[in-house]
Design an enzyme around this catalytic site. Sequence first.
Site, PDB file in Angstrom:
ATOM      1  CB  THR A 160      71.823   6.658  92.537  1.00 17.54           C
ATOM      2  OG1 THR A 160      71.829   6.597  93.943  1.00 17.54           O
ATOM      3  CG2 THR A 160      73.229   6.371  92.067  1.00 17.54           C
ATOM      4  N   GLY A 211      69.572   1.834  93.924  1.00 18.63           N
ATOM      5  CA  GLY A 211      68.500   1.174  94.665  1.00 18.63           C
ATOM      6  C   GLY A 211      68.741   1.319  96.148  1.00 18.63           C
TER       7      GLY A 211
END
Length: 291
Positions: A160, A211
């Site tokens: 990300t 995450g």
Amino acid sequence: MGRPALILHGGAGARRGVDYDREIAHMREVVEVMKPRLLDGLSAADAAVEAVVMLEDSGLYVAGRGASPNAAGAYELDASLMIGPDRRAGAVAALQGFRNPIRVARAVVEQTPHVMLAGEGAALFAAEHGFEAIADEPSWFTQAGQGDDNHPPGVLAHGTVGCCVLDVHGRLAAATSTAGVFGKMSGRVGDTPIPGAGSWADARVAASATGQGEYFIRVAACAQTAWRVAAGASLTDAARAVIDEVGALGGDGGLIALDADGNIADPYNSQGMKRAWLTVEGEVGVDVFGR
Ligand code: ASP
């Protein structure tokens, strides 16, 4: 006028043994590009969005051009923007076909009465507002991060990008963008587009998570960081406690956070987290595994 600060991440899916020299050089470049503009008065929202656009366009991270397809072979991207002090927020989830999901998220903030648009509706909105479409998906996406994916089957390997900014006017903003976890189910939406989970910005704290999003949603990771600070914790302790809570549930990842005094926190419980920062003292730094 105050002094600006910024922290960005390129994901907490970093694996030891993988060479991140290109990402390190790129993250430093993004901070160096933003530094003079922030000193010139660029707003926190503009800086967060523009830094994330650079990260999306690089093809180096699992977001924007670096996206990987879901289990059905489709590229479904998520992004969110949140702006302090009044917590304006906009997001897109499972968006297909557009180059910069974070720009579309920003338009949701500014041009709709809503916080999140998903799927076909998000794509329709992006098309109607003239956002750049991807002409040829197979040749556009670089599928960055697949080389990092040495997790055993069933583990949510991921990547990300995100950015938190404090501008010279004392305002905070956070932007986050992702293709999500590798091999995700069709329609799966993670924490990234959910204000409070993947992004947060209020008067005191901005945060962006990376995450295994399922866990970050379950602990309201970014909002919880801000609430802990509001309750009297230091930014460092607040962010660490949130990552410990993610870990206690079995999740892995990290978050970046910045407060209105320019304090920075970047805890993670994964092997590494790609990140770079500008301090209020004007120092630029970048790291993946240490600090
Ligand atoms: N949090 C993202 C998601 O679950 C992935 C990541 O941050 O690496 O979609």
